[in-house]
Structures are given as C-alpha cells and as structure tokens.
Motif scaffolding. Structure first.
Motif, PDB file in Angstrom:
ATOM      1  N   GLN B 118     -21.443   5.261  19.079  1.00 51.72           N
ATOM      2  CA  GLN B 118     -21.058   5.566  17.696  1.00 51.72           C
ATOM      3  C   GLN B 118     -20.368   4.346  17.101  1.00 51.72           C
ATOM      4  OE1 GLN B 118     -22.045   8.692  16.409  1.00 51.72           O
ATOM      5  NE2 GLN B 118     -23.155   8.377  18.316  1.00 51.72           N
ATOM      6  N   GLY B 119     -21.134   3.329  16.851  1.00 61.14           N
ATOM      7  CA  GLY B 119     -20.583   2.078  16.343  1.00 61.14           C
ATOM      8  C   GLY B 119     -20.493   1.067  17.465  1.00 61.14           C
ATOM      9  N   VAL B 120     -21.000  -0.137  17.213  1.00 60.77           N
ATOM     10  CA  VAL B 120     -21.041  -1.144  18.257  1.00 60.77           C
ATOM     11  C   VAL B 120     -19.650  -1.732  18.477  1.00 60.77           C
ATOM     12  CG1 VAL B 120     -21.631  -3.122  16.811  1.00 60.77           C
ATOM     13  CG2 VAL B 120     -22.547  -2.984  19.106  1.00 60.77           C
ATOM     14  N   ASP B 121     -18.675  -1.363  17.625  1.00 59.06           N
ATOM     15  CA  ASP B 121     -17.303  -1.840  17.838  1.00 59.06           C
ATOM     16  C   ASP B 121     -16.648  -1.205  19.052  1.00 59.06           C
ATOM     17  OD1 ASP B 121     -17.320   0.544  16.595  1.00 59.06           O
ATOM     18  OD2 ASP B 121     -15.724   0.117  15.182  1.00 59.06           O
ATOM     19  N   GLU B 122     -17.332  -0.241  19.690  1.00 54.96           N
ATOM     20  CA  GLU B 122     -16.851   0.263  20.976  1.00 54.96           C
ATOM     21  C   GLU B 122     -17.206  -0.698  22.109  1.00 54.96           C
ATOM     22  OE1 GLU B 122     -18.134   4.241  21.779  1.00 54.96           O
ATOM     23  OE2 GLU B 122     -17.531   4.941  19.804  1.00 54.96           O
ATOM     24  N   VAL B 123     -18.136  -1.610  21.843  1.00 53.95           N
ATOM     25  CA  VAL B 123     -18.629  -2.497  22.898  1.00 53.95           C
ATOM     26  C   VAL B 123     -18.158  -3.937  22.685  1.00 53.95           C
ATOM     27  CG1 VAL B 123     -20.671  -3.194  24.171  1.00 53.95           C
ATOM     28  CG2 VAL B 123     -20.662  -1.025  22.989  1.00 53.95           C
ATOM     29  N   VAL B 124     -18.324  -4.439  21.471  1.00 55.66           N
ATOM     30  CA  VAL B 124     -17.888  -5.798  21.152  1.00 55.66           C
ATOM     31  C   VAL B 124     -17.058  -5.776  19.875  1.00 55.66           C
ATOM     32  CG1 VAL B 124     -19.822  -6.960  22.278  1.00 55.66           C
ATOM     33  CG2 VAL B 124     -20.041  -6.244  19.915  1.00 55.66           C
ATOM     34  N   PRO B 125     -16.115  -6.728  19.694  1.00 54.91           N
ATOM     35  CA  PRO B 125     -15.366  -6.768  18.434  1.00 54.91           C
ATOM     36  C   PRO B 125     -16.257  -7.252  17.290  1.00 54.91           C
ATOM     37  CG  PRO B 125     -14.733  -8.567  19.864  1.00 54.91           C
ATOM     38  CD  PRO B 125     -15.672  -7.735  20.654  1.00 54.91           C
ATOM     39  N   VAL B 126     -16.241  -6.496  16.193  1.00 50.84           N
ATOM     40  CA  VAL B 126     -17.159  -6.779  15.089  1.00 50.84           C
ATOM     41  C   VAL B 126     -16.388  -7.425  13.939  1.00 50.84           C
ATOM     42  CG1 VAL B 126     -18.744  -5.737  13.442  1.00 50.84           C
ATOM     43  CG2 VAL B 126     -18.645  -4.881  15.753  1.00 50.84           C
ATOM     44  N   ASP B 127     -16.968  -8.465  13.323  1.00 50.92           N
ATOM     45  CA  ASP B 127     -16.327  -9.116  12.178  1.00 50.92           C
ATOM     46  C   ASP B 127     -16.776  -8.525  10.857  1.00 50.92           C
ATOM     47  OD1 ASP B 127     -14.804 -11.481  13.378  1.00 50.92           O
ATOM     48  OD2 ASP B 127     -16.739 -11.561  14.368  1.00 50.92           O
ATOM     49  N   VAL B 128     -18.087  -8.307  10.708  1.00 53.73           N
ATOM     50  CA  VAL B 128     -18.598  -7.808   9.433  1.00 53.73           C
ATOM     51  C   VAL B 128     -19.556  -6.647   9.699  1.00 53.73           C
ATOM     52  CG1 VAL B 128     -20.055  -8.374   7.456  1.00 53.73           C
ATOM     53  CG2 VAL B 128     -18.372 -10.001   8.227  1.00 53.73           C
ATOM     54  N   PHE B 129     -19.362  -5.561   8.933  1.00 52.80           N
ATOM     55  CA  PHE B 129     -20.297  -4.443   8.977  1.00 52.80           C
ATOM     56  C   PHE B 129     -21.186  -4.518   7.744  1.00 52.80           C
ATOM     57  CE2 PHE B 129     -16.552  -3.066  11.252  1.00 52.80           C
ATOM     58  CZ  PHE B 129     -17.070  -2.456  12.379  1.00 52.80           C
ATOM     59  N   VAL B 130     -22.487  -4.384   7.929  1.00 49.50           N
ATOM     60  CA  VAL B 130     -23.405  -4.367   6.793  1.00 49.50           C
ATOM     61  C   VAL B 130     -23.951  -2.950   6.672  1.00 49.50           C
ATOM     62  CG1 VAL B 130     -25.484  -5.339   5.795  1.00 49.50           C
ATOM     63  CG2 VAL B 130     -24.011  -6.762   7.207  1.00 49.50           C
ATOM     64  N   ALA B 131     -23.729  -2.312   5.524  1.00 53.74           N
ATOM     65  CA  ALA B 131     -24.197  -0.938   5.332  1.00 53.74           C
ATOM     66  C   ALA B 131     -25.657  -0.945   4.885  1.00 53.74           C
ATOM     67  CB  ALA B 131     -23.336  -0.233   4.298  1.00 53.74           C
ATOM     68  N   GLY B 132     -26.310   0.189   5.110  1.00 54.72           N
ATOM     69  CA  GLY B 132     -27.702   0.320   4.695  1.00 54.72           C
ATOM     70  C   GLY B 132     -28.537   0.846   5.835  1.00 54.72           C
ATOM     71  N   CYS B 133     -29.661   1.494   5.481  1.00 56.67           N
ATOM     72  CA  CYS B 133     -30.449   2.108   6.543  1.00 56.67           C
ATOM     73  C   CYS B 133     -31.929   1.915   6.276  1.00 56.67           C
ATOM     74  CB  CYS B 133     -30.121   3.590   6.657  1.00 56.67           C
ATOM     75  SG  CYS B 133     -30.919   4.367   8.072  1.00 56.67           S
ATOM     76  N   PRO B 134     -32.542   0.780   6.633  1.00 57.59           N
ATOM     77  CA  PRO B 134     -31.853  -0.456   7.018  1.00 57.59           C
ATOM     78  C   PRO B 134     -31.386  -1.212   5.783  1.00 57.59           C
ATOM     79  CG  PRO B 134     -34.216  -0.759   7.125  1.00 57.59           C
ATOM     80  CD  PRO B 134     -34.004   0.654   6.715  1.00 57.59           C
ATOM     81  N   PRO B 135     -30.434  -2.156   5.949  1.00 60.37           N
ATOM     82  CA  PRO B 135     -30.013  -2.967   4.809  1.00 60.37           C
ATOM     83  C   PRO B 135     -31.145  -3.884   4.360  1.00 60.37           C
ATOM     84  CG  PRO B 135     -28.657  -3.387   6.750  1.00 60.37           C
ATOM     85  CD  PRO B 135     -29.756  -2.526   7.187  1.00 60.37           C
ATOM     86  N   ARG B 136     -31.231  -4.139   3.069  1.00 61.36           N
ATOM     87  CA  ARG B 136     -32.245  -5.090   2.588  1.00 61.36           C
ATOM     88  C   ARG B 136     -31.836  -6.489   3.032  1.00 61.36           C
ATOM     89  NH1 ARG B 136     -36.024  -4.046  -0.934  1.00 61.36           N
ATOM     90  NH2 ARG B 136     -35.954  -6.200  -1.610  1.00 61.36           N
ATOM     91  N   PRO B 137     -32.794  -7.425   3.060  1.00 57.31           N
ATOM     92  CA  PRO B 137     -32.452  -8.794   3.450  1.00 57.31           C
ATOM     93  C   PRO B 137     -31.326  -9.389   2.619  1.00 57.31           C
ATOM     94  CG  PRO B 137     -34.804  -8.526   3.375  1.00 57.31           C
ATOM     95  CD  PRO B 137     -34.235  -7.250   2.886  1.00 57.31           C
ATOM     96  N   GLU B 138     -31.259  -9.036   1.326  1.00 58.63           N
ATOM     97  CA  GLU B 138     -30.159  -9.520   0.490  1.00 58.63           C
ATOM     98  C   GLU B 138     -28.820  -9.060   1.046  1.00 58.63           C
ATOM     99  OE1 GLU B 138     -32.807  -7.924  -0.677  1.00 58.63           O
ATOM    100  OE2 GLU B 138     -33.262  -8.448  -2.746  1.00 58.63           O
ATOM    101  N   ALA B 139     -28.783  -7.797   1.524  1.00 57.81           N
ATOM    102  CA  ALA B 139     -27.530  -7.265   2.064  1.00 57.81           C
ATOM    103  C   ALA B 139     -27.135  -8.012   3.325  1.00 57.81           C
ATOM    104  CB  ALA B 139     -27.683  -5.772   2.358  1.00 57.81           C
ATOM    105  N   LEU B 140     -28.115  -8.329   4.159  1.00 60.37           N
ATOM    106  CA  LEU B 140     -27.811  -9.074   5.380  1.00 60.37           C
ATOM    107  C   LEU B 140     -27.293 -10.463   5.019  1.00 60.37           C
ATOM    108  CD1 LEU B 140     -27.791  -9.375   8.431  1.00 60.37           C
ATOM    109  CD2 LEU B 140     -30.118 -10.214   8.303  1.00 60.37           C
ATOM    110  N   ILE B 141     -27.947 -11.096   4.044  1.00 57.68           N
ATOM    111  CA  ILE B 141     -27.505 -12.431   3.637  1.00 57.68           C
ATOM    112  C   ILE B 141     -26.104 -12.363   3.040  1.00 57.68           C
ATOM    113  CG2 ILE B 141     -27.975 -14.299   1.989  1.00 57.68           C
ATOM    114  CD1 ILE B 141     -30.945 -13.839   2.605  1.00 57.68           C
ATOM    115  N   HIS B 142     -25.814 -11.257   2.325  1.00 61.32           N
ATOM    116  CA  HIS B 142     -24.459 -11.088   1.810  1.00 61.32           C
ATOM    117  C   HIS B 142     -23.463 -10.953   2.961  1.00 61.32           C
ATOM    118  CE1 HIS B 142     -21.041  -8.687   0.183  1.00 61.32           C
ATOM    119  NE2 HIS B 142     -21.077  -9.689  -0.686  1.00 61.32           N
ATOM    120  N   GLY B 143     -23.862 -10.236   4.005  1.00 61.39           N
ATOM    121  CA  GLY B 143     -23.004 -10.117   5.179  1.00 61.39           C
ATOM    122  C   GLY B 143     -22.745 -11.470   5.813  1.00 61.39           C
ATOM    123  N   VAL B 144     -23.787 -12.275   5.859  1.00 59.57           N
ATOM    124  CA  VAL B 144     -23.657 -13.614   6.421  1.00 59.57           C
ATOM    125  C   VAL B 144     -22.731 -14.476   5.562  1.00 59.57           C
ATOM    126  CG1 VAL B 144     -24.942 -15.732   6.800  1.00 59.57           C
ATOM    127  CG2 VAL B 144     -25.839 -13.589   7.651  1.00 59.57           C
TER     128      VAL B 144
END
Lengths: 170, 167
Positions: B118-144
C-alpha cells in the motif's frame, strides 16, 4: 448429459459409490479423498481422459460443511468429453492425496491450492507456496481471510494512522 | 556577481560550489528502469519524441542500479517484488532519489489487498509522488521537474547529515 458419458458415470458410481450431480449439462462426480487417485487413474487409463485441464478448489464457508471442494476438471481430447470430479474436504486439517503421479500438471496446481486455501496434498514432491512470499501468514482465498489491508486515511484520522504506518528507512 | 560587474564580460560565471554540483546532478540525472505495470507505458512515452524527457538530460535509462541515481517506480509493487525493489535501491550509489509514479506506487491505488504494497514508501523512502492512473507523460515530467527543484535546494550540510544517519 452426453450419451458417451453415461457408462463412465455408471462405472464410477459402481466402483467408488460416487454421488452425481448435473448442472447445465456439466457432470459433477463426488468422491472421497482416499479414492481420488484411483478414480483419476481409472479415468485416464480406461476412458481416455488424458488432460487435467483444471485443478482448483472452492470454499463454501460458512454455508456448507465440509467447507472445501477440491475440483478436478478432466478433458478427453480423443472423445471430446469433459467431466468434473469433486472431493469435499473439511476445514480443520484439509488433506487430499496428491495426484502428481497420475497427472504431472497437478504439481504446481496443488502448490497453488496449498498457498491459497491451505489444503495439504499428501505425498506432494515439493510442498511450498507458489505465489505468495514464503513467510506470509494465512491463506488468501479462504472466505474467512480478512478483506482489504489498509485503512483509508481521511482528514480526521490522518495523523493517527500516519503514526503506525510502516514507512521505510533510508 | 561582484567580480563580473567590476571586470566586465570575461566569459566567466561565478557561482557557489553547491550550485554547480546540484546543477550538474539535475541535468544529468539517469533514471533506472523500473517499469512494473501500465505506468511503464507512460514512462516510455515520456521519453519518446513527442514528450522527449532528454531535454532535461534524462535520455539514458539505465538497466543497472549501479549507474543510476533516480528510481522511477512505475506500477504496483507486489509483496514478492518488495525485497527486490529494496535490494536494487540499496545498490544505487548516493546521492539517490525515488519517484513513486502513479496511484498504485503511491498508495496502493485500486489494489487494496493482501498481495500489493500500500504505497512503495513502505519499502523505500520516496521523494516525489506523482498522482494519476496512469499519470500522463506531462505529469511524470512535472514530477521530475519537482525533484530537480528539490535537488537544487539541497546543501552539502544536508548530504553530510544524511550520510551520518545511514552509516
């Protein structure tokens, strides 16, 4: 019922005193756990059921006792027939003899049933979980396995749940 | 700033060492391939010519964790995949960052069940979460871009403290 199936059902009824149900032209035969290997061997050798097309289970908890039915779906390619053998097993320590030496394909199917329902197969060559991690507790396809996993966080309980969430360390 | 005003244009830019280091880190950030589900398709699309993530120096997706400094977890992480993910994260050299791409990697998404983290933050520390299912490429680039902003704000002092904590 298919005419070609009648002698097969008859002989299983005679030999194993199997009970018999029909549902939408599908034939279900109920046998006891200790008879299943003989029944499968008979069907394979005498009646050309050369394919075990599915081996699965159903959990009828809490409506029925015994709660599990182990389901063997057999197909005869030569005769274009299919028949279903069901083995009811009870819930406290479900045990069925393995069918791996009759049908090789039963090996992984039985491991799946061990994993998902906790049904043990006596004499299985490799009784390990197949899908879930080795250290997992419980059997997920049992009806009494808890649904879901995480409480949803809302504004009013966000902090409370946040405290006990298992966050990863660096 | 002061030097340039006094001496005019000499083809020299002055800045801080932290600024240079952070700038070079953001503009040559090599993500690790971690496509787990349908989000991976959008991640591939983000690199294709119409969205072109290589504008930000991110055209090199590394298959090896040793050569990468950003992990994009694209998709749901099953309970069996978790230890693998953590191992790959541990193999990445410092400094390293993690983007949880999509709802499944961020919070489990629609898979609220026994098999999925239930969230990959249980496994590794996460810096940025990108919402969307799936997020559009623009959203990923915004996350970057968000992670670039974060990196640009980091200081040597923070690195030192982080290093002390981990050892």
């Amino acid at each position: 019922m298919d005419k070609k199936l009648e002698p097969i059902v008859k002989s299983l009824q005679d030999k194993f005193s199997a009970t018999f149900e029909e549902f939408r032209d599908e034939v279900h035969l109920f046998v006891k756990p200790e008879q299943i290997v003989d029944a499968l061997t008979l069907l394979r050798d005498e009646y050309n059921f050369e394919l075990l097309s599915a081996l699965t289970a159903v959990d009828y908890y809490p409506q029925e006792t015994p709660r599990f039915h182990v389901v063997y779906q057999l197909t005869s390619i030569a005769k274009n027939l299919s028949v279903q053998i069901r083995v009811p097993v009870n819930g406290s320590s479900p045990k069925v003899p393995t069918a791996t030496h009759v049908y090789d394909v039963a090996n992984w199917r039985e491991r799946e049933l061990l994993d998902m329902f906790g049904i043990e197969f006596d004499g299985h060559p490799d009784p390990r979980r197949i899908l879930s991690p080795e250290d997992m507790e419980g059997h997920p396809l049992r009806k009494d396995f808890p649904l879901g996993y995480e409480e949803p966080q809302f504004t009013f309980n966000f902090d409370e749940i946040d405290l006990r969430k298992p966050y990863a360390k660096e | 700033m002061g030097v340039e005003q006094k001496l005019g244009n000499m083809g020299v830019v002055t800045t801080t060492l932290e600024g240079v280091v952070n700038w070079s880190r953001t503009n040559a950030m090599w993500p690790m391939l971690f496509g787990l589900a349908c989000c991976a398709i959008e991640m591939m699309s983000a690199q294709s010519s119409s969205y072109d993530m290589s504008r930000f120096g991110m055209e090199l997706m590394r298959a090896s964790p040793r050569q990468s400094d950003l992990m994009i977890v694209a998709g749901r992480v099953s309970k069996k995949m978790g230890p693998v993910l953590r191992r790959l994260y541990d193999q990445m050299p410092e400094p390293k960052w993690v983007i949880a791409m999509g709802d499944c990697a961020s919070c489990g998404g629609v898979f609220n069940n026994y098999a999925i983290f239930q969230g990959v933050d249980e496994v590794v520390p996460v810096d940025v979460f990108v919402a969307g299912c799936p997020p559009r490429p623009e959203a990923l680039i915004h996350g970057v871009m968000t992670i670039h902003e974060k990196v640009k704000g980091e200081s040597f002092k923070q690195y030192a403290e982080k290093y002390k904590q981990t050892t």
